[in-house]
Enzyme design. Structure first.
Site, PDB file in Angstrom:
ATOM      1  N   GLU A 110      73.286 -28.095  52.300  1.00 28.33           N
ATOM      2  CA  GLU A 110      72.035 -27.501  52.772  1.00 28.33           C
ATOM      3  C   GLU A 110      72.320 -26.021  52.994  1.00 28.33           C
ATOM      4  O   GLU A 110      73.001 -25.642  53.945  1.00 28.33           O
ATOM      5  CB  GLU A 110      71.575 -28.159  54.085  1.00 28.33           C
ATOM      6  CG  GLU A 110      71.237 -29.633  53.965  1.00 28.33           C
ATOM      7  CD  GLU A 110      69.849 -29.901  53.402  1.00 28.33           C
ATOM      8  OE1 GLU A 110      69.146 -28.932  53.022  1.00 28.33           O
ATOM      9  OE2 GLU A 110      69.467 -31.082  53.340  1.00 28.33           O
ATOM     10  N   HIS A 136      70.743 -28.046  48.232  1.00 31.06           N
ATOM     11  CA  HIS A 136      69.461 -28.268  48.906  1.00 31.06           C
ATOM     12  C   HIS A 136      69.159 -27.131  49.877  1.00 31.06           C
ATOM     13  O   HIS A 136      70.011 -26.293  50.157  1.00 31.06           O
ATOM     14  CB  HIS A 136      69.491 -29.595  49.679  1.00 31.06           C
ATOM     15  CG  HIS A 136      69.529 -30.780  48.793  1.00 31.06           C
ATOM     16  ND1 HIS A 136      68.407 -31.500  48.472  1.00 31.06           N
ATOM     17  CD2 HIS A 136      70.559 -31.369  48.125  1.00 31.06           C
ATOM     18  CE1 HIS A 136      68.738 -32.482  47.648  1.00 31.06           C
ATOM     19  NE2 HIS A 136      70.047 -32.428  47.424  1.00 31.06           N
ATOM     20  N   HIS A 153      66.025 -31.681  44.056  1.00 32.15           N
ATOM     21  CA  HIS A 153      64.572 -31.748  43.958  1.00 32.15           C
ATOM     22  C   HIS A 153      64.070 -31.231  42.612  1.00 32.15           C
ATOM     23  O   HIS A 153      64.839 -30.784  41.772  1.00 32.15           O
ATOM     24  CB  HIS A 153      63.904 -31.057  45.145  1.00 32.15           C
ATOM     25  CG  HIS A 153      64.276 -31.709  46.435  1.00 32.15           C
ATOM     26  ND1 HIS A 153      63.741 -32.902  46.848  1.00 32.15           N
ATOM     27  CD2 HIS A 153      65.199 -31.368  47.380  1.00 32.15           C
ATOM     28  CE1 HIS A 153      64.286 -33.260  47.994  1.00 32.15           C
ATOM     29  NE2 HIS A 153      65.180 -32.348  48.339  1.00 32.15           N
ATOM     30  N   GLU A 190      61.783 -25.506  47.863  1.00 31.09           N
ATOM     31  CA  GLU A 190      63.189 -25.894  47.775  1.00 31.09           C
ATOM     32  C   GLU A 190      63.671 -25.995  46.328  1.00 31.09           C
ATOM     33  O   GLU A 190      64.730 -25.488  45.980  1.00 31.09           O
ATOM     34  CB  GLU A 190      63.405 -27.229  48.498  1.00 31.09           C
ATOM     35  CG  GLU A 190      64.845 -27.689  48.509  1.00 31.09           C
ATOM     36  CD  GLU A 190      65.068 -28.920  49.364  1.00 31.09           C
ATOM     37  OE1 GLU A 190      66.231 -29.298  49.545  1.00 31.09           O
ATOM     38  OE2 GLU A 190      64.082 -29.513  49.855  1.00 31.09           O
TER      39      GLU A 190
END
Length: 191
Positions: free
Chosen positions: A154, A89, A11, A28
Site C-alpha cells: 500500500e 495498491h 485493481h 487507485e
C-alpha cells in the site's frame, strides 16, 4: 538466469469492475498502473532481473468480478512462473488524517517478510511517506494463492492530501524505492 518479478498493478482502470479506491480525485487503478510500469522498467533495464506486468496497458481489464480479477493475476504469476510477486495498491480511509505506507505478507519470518523490510526501508526513504509497518494477512487472495514469496504494498493513502500529492504528481520515487529495496534484499546495493 534473471530473477523473475511479477508486478501486479492492483485493481482495474476506473469505471470497471474491481477499480479500487478513490480519493482526492485520484483512482487507485491509475496510480498503480503507472507505478508498476516504472518498477518493471527499472527491473527490466537491470540484467539481473526480468519483470512482467499484470496490466501491460492502461486499458487492460482483468476479470469480470473481484474474484476473477484476483485469480487472473495470481494465475499469470504462477504459470510464468515468477520468483517473486509484488502487488501494488493505494489505501483509503474515511479518516483523512491517516497516511503512510504499509506492506502485507502471508506470514512473518519468511523470504517475503525479509524482502518487505528492505522495500519498506527504501520506499519510505525515497517517497517520503511514513512507515506504518509490515503485517501478516494470510486471508488476502494474492498472498494466499501465489506459489512464490508475495507482497501487497500500500503505497500511501489517496484520501490523505499529502500522500495524494506524492502519488499524483510523482509516483516514480515509490517505484524507485521498491527497486532499491529489491537490490538491498539481494545484497546488490553498495555498502
Amino acid at each position: 538466469m534473471p530473477i523473475k518479478f511479477f508486478i501486479d498493478q492492483g485493481h482495474n482502470p476506473s469505471g470497471n469492475v474491481n477499480a479500487g479506491a478513490v480519493g482526492n480525485g485520484l483512482y487507485e487503478g491509475d496510480i498503480t498502473y503507472q507505478t508498476g510500469v516504472w518498477l518493471a522498467n527499472l527491473l527490466n533495464n537491470d540484467p539481473r532481473f526480468e519483470a512482467r506486468l499484470s496490466r501491460p496497458s492502461p486499458t487492460t481489464v482483468l476479470g469480470t468480478s473481484n474474484t476473477t480479477s484476483l485469480d487472473a493475476r495470481v494465475q499469470a504469476a504462477n504459470l510464468w512462473p515468477a520468483n517473486y510477486f509484488i502487488s501494488i495498491h493505494c489505501n483509503a480511509s474515511e479518516n483523512t488524517a491517516l497516511n503512510g505506507s504499509e506492506i502485507y505478507i502471508y506470514q512473518y519470518y519468511t523470504q517475503a517478510n525479509w524482502l518487505a523490510q528492505r522495500i519498506m526501508m527504501q520506499m519510505t526513504k525515497f517517497a517520503g511517506t511514513k512507515d506504518n509497518g509490515i503485517f501478516a494477512a494470510p486471508t488476502l487472495y494474492v498472498l494466499r494463492k501465489t506459489a512464490m514469496p508475495a507482497l501487497l504494498i500500500e503505497l500511501g493513502y489517496l484520501t490523505n492530501w499529502n500522500d495524494a500529492q506524492k502519488l499524483y504528481y510523482n509516483s516514480y520515487p515509490f517505484a524507485l524505492g521498491i527497486y532499491m529495496g529489491i537490490l538491498d534484499y539481494f545484497g546488490f546495493l553498495p555498502q
